[in-house]
Design a protein around this motif. Sequence first.
Motif, PDB file in Angstrom:
ATOM      1  N   GLN A 258       0.830  -1.205   0.000  1.00 54.18           N
ATOM      2  CA  GLN A 258       0.000   0.000   0.000  1.00 54.18           C
ATOM      3  C   GLN A 258       0.867   1.258   0.000  1.00 54.18           C
ATOM      4  O   GLN A 258       0.543   2.238  -0.674  1.00 54.18           O
ATOM      5  N   ASP A 263      -1.905  -1.569  -5.091  1.00 52.34           N
ATOM      6  CA  ASP A 263      -3.143  -2.053  -4.480  1.00 52.34           C
ATOM      7  C   ASP A 263      -3.422  -3.519  -4.786  1.00 52.34           C
ATOM      8  O   ASP A 263      -3.877  -4.270  -3.927  1.00 52.34           O
ATOM      9  N   ALA A 266      -1.405  -5.829  -2.684  1.00 48.34           N
ATOM     10  CA  ALA A 266      -1.889  -5.786  -1.307  1.00 48.34           C
ATOM     11  C   ALA A 266      -3.177  -6.592  -1.156  1.00 48.34           C
ATOM     12  O   ALA A 266      -3.389  -7.265  -0.145  1.00 48.34           O
ATOM     13  N   ARG A 346      -6.996  -0.336   4.448  1.00 51.20           N
ATOM     14  CA  ARG A 346      -7.241  -1.676   3.924  1.00 51.20           C
ATOM     15  C   ARG A 346      -7.513  -2.637   5.075  1.00 51.20           C
ATOM     16  O   ARG A 346      -6.900  -2.550   6.152  1.00 51.20           O
TER      17      ARG A 346
END
Length: 370
Positions: A258, A263, A266, A346
Amino acid sequence: MHIFLRLSVVSVFVSQMANAVPTDTDTAGFSLAYQDYNQAVQANNQADIITYARQAYELGAVKFGVDSIDSAKLAMNWANAIVEQSKQNNKGRVVQDESVIKAQQLFESALTVYRQKLPENDIAFVDPLVGLAQTTADDAYAKKVLFEAIEIAQEADNEFTIAEVKTLAFYRLTGTDFYTRAVRRFAFDAYDIYVNKLPDNAIKRVNATYLYGVLNEAMGKHTKAVDALVEVIKQYQALPYSHPHELRAHALLVDIYQKRGQDDQATEHCIAIGKMTPWNEQQEQTPLFRTPPNYPKSYAKRGKSGWVKLQFTVDEQGFVQSPQVLDSKGGSQFEKESVEALTQWRYAPKFVDGKPTKGTSTVRLDFTLG
């Protein structure tokens, strides 16, 4: 090979001490206690290990003499059993109490006997020295005995013992006034030894690789950290159970990716964590990556503090969707900054019937001036 140490998080296990019992003068009481002790070790029955280790030591001290090598080894068996019990009761930590103080006294008595009976810097000194480092509350003393143990292991050219003692020294001195770059280097030294000497799936090597990855991440060396943590996950996934380091490795990779703006990478690890950990509807979910909200400058100048409670959805990939303010105190700017920050967080997604699905959670963000 003369190695009594067994480090997982970092612990010194009870030695079998098979050569410490002279059968020609055996007495019934000691022989039975020592047999019971060994059976308890085989069964991994911690309560019985402590009970029979104590009995064997007390009877052995009479049989062999308090100042004998055999009694010193029996003392360490009892002391190590106490240390292991303390770790089991305190999530892997040794907590100073009456029993641990007793263990320290046993290690001290064993070390005294060793210094009297054994050649200077005999490799056997490592055991009581490491035991003292774990049981003393004096960080300076812990450093002293650990450095002595490392020096002895190095003089003996015993690489596995060097690696284990250096790992223990790293963990014992981390968070103290004696944590230095040299101490941090101990973890890397141990990693190098295990990588060169052990197969990929050896648990000591995997644990050392995990620590190597964590330290590189903390030092900002993200590429090295990623390579190490990916290898850790690969090896832990082959185990028939979920290892705590596997979960933490996934979480660190989420944070690293991140920060890099990756993204998709992740997401892979958010989902992996979701599979490993149950979703609890009754509590705030733990973010795997978070950025703190900005403190409104106008509020800071006026010394304003406050908080914001929000509800939000975690989607199938662990992204935050539709954050809504449930309640707040302090002003609308706190609400605005909270929503903006939360959208970048997240999470591990909720799993239902083995598949990721949307889940609702809440969080409270506090704004206070230090």
